[in-house]
Structure formats: C-alpha cells, structure tokens
Design a protein around this motif. Structure first.
Motif, short mmCIF file in Angstrom:
data_model
loop_
_atom_site.label_atom_id
_atom_site.label_comp_id
_atom_site.label_asym_id
_atom_site.label_seq_id
_atom_site.Cartn_x
_atom_site.Cartn_y
_atom_site.Cartn_z
N PRO A 78 0.82 -1.22 0.00
CA PRO A 78 0.00 0.00 0.00
C PRO A 78 0.85 1.26 0.00
O PRO A 78 1.89 1.33 0.66
CB PRO A 78 -0.81 -0.13 1.29
CG PRO A 78 0.00 -1.02 2.18
CD PRO A 78 0.70 -1.98 1.26
N ALA A 79 0.37 2.25 -0.76
CA ALA A 79 1.05 3.55 -0.77
C ALA A 79 0.68 4.38 0.45
O ALA A 79 1.46 5.20 0.92
CB ALA A 79 0.69 4.31 -2.05
N GLY A 80 -0.52 4.17 0.97
CA GLY A 80 -0.98 4.90 2.15
C GLY A 80 -2.25 4.28 2.68
O GLY A 80 -3.08 3.78 1.90
N VAL A 81 -2.43 4.30 4.00
CA VAL A 81 -3.58 3.67 4.65
C VAL A 81 -4.28 4.71 5.52
O VAL A 81 -3.63 5.42 6.29
CB VAL A 81 -3.16 2.46 5.51
CG1 VAL A 81 -4.37 1.86 6.21
CG2 VAL A 81 -2.44 1.43 4.66
N ALA A 82 -5.62 4.80 5.39
CA ALA A 82 -6.43 5.66 6.24
C ALA A 82 -7.18 4.80 7.24
O ALA A 82 -7.82 3.81 6.85
CB ALA A 82 -7.40 6.49 5.41
N VAL A 83 -7.11 5.14 8.52
CA VAL A 83 -7.76 4.38 9.58
C VAL A 83 -8.86 5.23 10.17
O VAL A 83 -8.61 6.33 10.68
CB VAL A 83 -6.75 3.97 10.68
CG1 VAL A 83 -7.48 3.20 11.78
CG2 VAL A 83 -5.63 3.14 10.09
N VAL A 84 -10.11 4.73 10.07
CA VAL A 84 -11.27 5.42 10.63
C VAL A 84 -11.59 4.77 11.96
O VAL A 84 -12.07 3.63 12.02
CB VAL A 84 -12.47 5.34 9.67
CG1 VAL A 84 -13.67 6.08 10.27
CG2 VAL A 84 -12.11 5.92 8.31
N THR A 85 -11.34 5.48 13.06
CA THR A 85 -11.60 4.97 14.40
C THR A 85 -11.52 6.13 15.39
O THR A 85 -11.27 7.28 14.99
CB THR A 85 -10.60 3.85 14.79
OG1 THR A 85 -11.02 3.24 16.00
CG2 THR A 85 -9.20 4.41 14.95
N SER A 86 -11.71 5.83 16.66
CA SER A 86 -11.61 6.87 17.69
C SER A 86 -10.15 7.12 18.03
O SER A 86 -9.35 6.19 18.13
CB SER A 86 -12.38 6.44 18.94
OG SER A 86 -12.15 7.36 19.99
N VAL A 87 -9.81 8.38 18.20
CA VAL A 87 -8.43 8.73 18.50
C VAL A 87 -8.00 8.19 19.86
O VAL A 87 -6.81 7.95 20.10
CB VAL A 87 -8.25 10.26 18.42
CG1 VAL A 87 -9.04 10.95 19.53
CG2 VAL A 87 -6.78 10.64 18.48
#
Length: 453
Positions: A157-166
C-alpha cells in the motif's frame, strides 16, 4: 391407704380417656405422584422465563431438541419439541447463553424435573440480535454482501487511512502493528466516534470526507505533500452487541460499499460480527489483524522478492540455454555449407518429383473425366445442339437480307448532306448544296441544281 394398682386412674383419682383410633396414610403410586407434582408445579409456576447456558445440545432426527440449561448454582433438563424448534431462527449452539420461555413439568418415566421450552432467544441480546438478523437479510437482498464486487488489497500500500476513535485501543493496536511490520507505510487517522447514539452519523461523516479527499486529491500532510490513500481500515475494539451497534447502521453499510478504494473492517473480537464486516471488501477478526492484512511485514516482502528473483533467474536460464542451443545449431550449419546446400537440394528434388507426379495424376484424371463425359452425353443434348445450329443459320440469313448493301445492289442509293444526315425528302436539300451519294459500288459527290417536291 389409697391403692395405685389401677393403671387407668389418674394421680388425682380420675379415669384416663380411652386412646382414639389412628387414620390410615394415603398410598401413592409413583406415576400418580409424579403427575400430581407436575400439576402442582404447573399451577404454581405456569409459564416461566429461565436464563442459562446451553449444555448437551442434541437435535434429534425427529426435529425435537434436548439440552440442559445451567448456571453456577444449578441445572435443569429441557425438551423443545419439533413445532417450537422449527420456529427458532437463531443459530443456537453449545455454550450459548439463552432465555427460554417454558413450562415446568415432571418427566414421569424417570421422575426428572424438566422444562418444556416454547421459545428461545439469545440472552443479553434479545431484540437487538433479532433486529440485526432482519437488517442483515434486508441488506443481503440489496446486494451489499455480493462477493463479486469485493476487491483485493494492494500488495504494497502507498498509504492507509484508519477510521476509528483517536482514544480507542484499536488505534494503538493498529499503529503498533504497522510500526512492527511495515514502518515505511504512511498511516492517516480519520477520527470518528465508535460507540453511542451519535457514532453512526460520526462514522458516516468521516467516511464521506475521506472518500471526497481521495477522489479529489485534496488530502494533504502537515508539510503540504499529497496523501496517496489506496486502503481504508474501519476499526474498533471488542464489546457487547450494544457497544458495536453503530457498525450495524444501514446507511453506514450502504456508504461502505461506495468506497473508492478497498476497505478492511476490523471490528471487535474474532467472535463479533457486524453488518460493516459483511459489506467490507475484507473482514479481519481484530483491529490488529486488519493492520497485518493490509501491510505485509518486511520479512514477508523479502521472501516474496526472493521467490520472484529465483523464478526470474530460472526463466532467464531457460531462455539463455535455448538461445545457446539454437546458436550451436546455426554454427554447425554454417560451418558446413555444402552439406546444408545438399540437404536443401535433395529436398527440392523431392518436391519437384512430387509435383510432377501430382501434375501427371491430375492430367490423367481430367482426361479420363472428359472421355467419360463424351461417352455419357445424351442424344437429346446433341439434338438440341443441332436445332440451335439451324436456328442460328436462319437468323443469319434474315440478317443478311436486311443488310443495306444488299439494297444498294438492287439499284438503290443512300444520299447524305454535308452533316452526314440521310436525305429522305427533297425539301431537306438546298439548291447548289453538295450531297454525297453512296452506291452499291463506290460513291458520288453531286450538287443540287433544283429542288422539286
């Protein structure tokens, strides 16, 4: 002195009462007692709801279910007959904690206390789980779970976005996995609520902004450089069905399938399943497992590169060996040109001889077929040819009779003016006008002296 020999007298000289007759006890047959106890229990408890853990579950071929409900303090045998069992739409299995609506009875053949179960539902979930099943069936009909639309993950992967609570433990677990396995992969946190009434809207808003940034290329790092996101991870740690309910939101499910890049769902523990898991391109049992699926470790990448290098070397060796053998054959042929020419000459002679034989054979077959056609021509055909010949001769005679030369030979002439037009009427000629007269033999040039009608 008073005598005390009379046993029936009292110390005060009174007579003692006579002993009363005893009542005989009721004798119960075992079956009747079991039935009486069962009636008493049903009258006392009627229908009860009991919560406990499924143990010793047996689903008989007749359709009846037999099991025990137990907890830390006790255990009850249960029977659920075919009609009631057929109405259970839940995947009941050994160890499930359930709530059973049942009648308390006694099983007379063994004298065992038992529950005759009329309905079952999972404890601690109840209506929520039933709502989950209905929602799952609805979204499945809409095609949101179709495996044909699911996409594979990028190998690197070139970049990964993680959607979750900080503040969630899932974010910490994911980053720990990335630092350990693939520190070279950049990871973008897209914060969102993952629990509570506002969580579904927060998750949808986070995904919508992320989709827009990926499609329009507006995601920027702090230094102004562009984020290249080709994988999304939707994550949350474990919890009860109530804690994870935000990930069963139908609007969130429809938004997940619209992701512009492959999306991985790592929600809860391995036994937790949400609607988001079914909609994602890839489902991971935990947030850590999601990170491990997305980013291969440096060791794995090294092994893959080594394997591909070995395969490339094998292919190159085969290619070089084949080319070397071919060059050797060519060199041998060039080193002895006379032998090569002799082989080609011999081959040409063979081809020429074969062509001659083929031509002779073809000519013989053609001659034979012509002979056969001449012998087999029907007489009617010959007669038809004769008739056509006679017709042609007659037509030729008629054409000869119509020949203008024959007319001229009978004393007629053809007169034309200087324009080459045939003069058929005297009025077509003018005095002193030269005319051309064609005769059977030769022609005349004449001049008109006078015109008479």
């Amino acid at each position: 002195m008073d005598s005390h020999d009379n046993n029936n007298s009292s110390p005060w000289g009174l007579a003692a009462p006579a002993p009363s007759a005893r009542i005989a006890p009721k004798i119960w047959p075992v079956g009747a007692l079991c039935l009486a106890i069962s009636d008493a229990l049903q009258a006392r408890f009627h229908t009860v709801t009991v919560e406990g853990e499924i143990s010793g579950l047996t689903k008989a071929s007749s359709g009846h279910w037999y099991f025990s409900l137990k907890d830390a303090s006790g255990q009850l045998r249960c029977a659920m007959f075919r009609r009631a069992a057929s109405l259970v739409n839940l995947p009941i299995q050994e160890g499930d904690r359930v709530q059973a609506q049942a009648r308390v009875t006694v099983y007379e053949p063994r004298g065992d206390l038992q529950l005759v179960v009329e309905s079952l539902r999972l404890a601690g979930q109840g209506n929520l789980y039933e709502q989950f099943l209905r929602l799952k069936a609805q979204l499945e009909q809409e095609g949101l779970f179709d495996s044909a639309r699911k996409r594979p993950l990028a190998a690197i992967p070139a970049g990964v976005a993680v959607v979750t609570s900080v503040n969630a433990a899932a974010w910490h677990d994911i980053m720990t996995a990335f630092r350990r396995r693939a520190p070279h992969v950049p990871v973008l946190l897209v914060p969102a609520l993952v629990q509570g009434q506002e969580a579904p809207a927060s998750l949808r808003q986070a995904l919508q902004k992320l989709y827009q940034g990926i499609e329009q290329g507006t995601l920027r790092r702090a230094d102004g450089s562009h984020w290249q996101i080709d994988t999304i991870v939707l994550a949350r740690g474990g919890g009860s069905i109530e804690d994870l309910w935000a990930f069963n939101d139908p609007q969130l499910a429809r938004l997940i399938v619209q992701s512009p890049v492959p999306l991985v769902a790592g929600i809860g523990h391995e036994t937790d399943v949400t609607i988001a898991d079914w909609c994602a391109d890839v489902r991971a049992p935990t947030p850590t497992a999601a990170a491990e699926l997305v980013a291969a470790s440096a060791q794995q990448l090294g092994q893959q590169l080594s394997h591909r290098q070995d395969r490339l070397a094998q292919v190159m060796d085969r290619q070089l060996l084949g080319q070397e053998q071919r060059l050797q054959r060519i060199a041998q042929a060039l080193s002895r040109p006379s032998a090569l020419l002799a082989r080609h000459g011999s081959r040409l002679d063979q081809y020429a001889h074969a062509m001659r034989l083929a031509a002779q054979s073809q000519l013989q077959r053609t001659a034979f077929r012509l002979d056969q056609l001449q012998l087999n021509t029907p007489r009617s055909v010959q007669k038809s040819v004769q008739q056509h010949s006679q017709q042609l001769a007659q037509a030729e005679l008629r054409l000869r009779m119509l020949d203008p030369q024959r007319v001229l030979e009978r004393g007629y002439a053809i007169v034309t003016n200087p324009a080459g037009e045939v003069v058929r009427d005297a009025l077509q000629a003018m005095p002193i006008e030269p005319l051309h007269v064609r005769l059977a033999k030769g022609s005349l040039r004449v001049q008109v002296l006078d015109v008479k009608e």
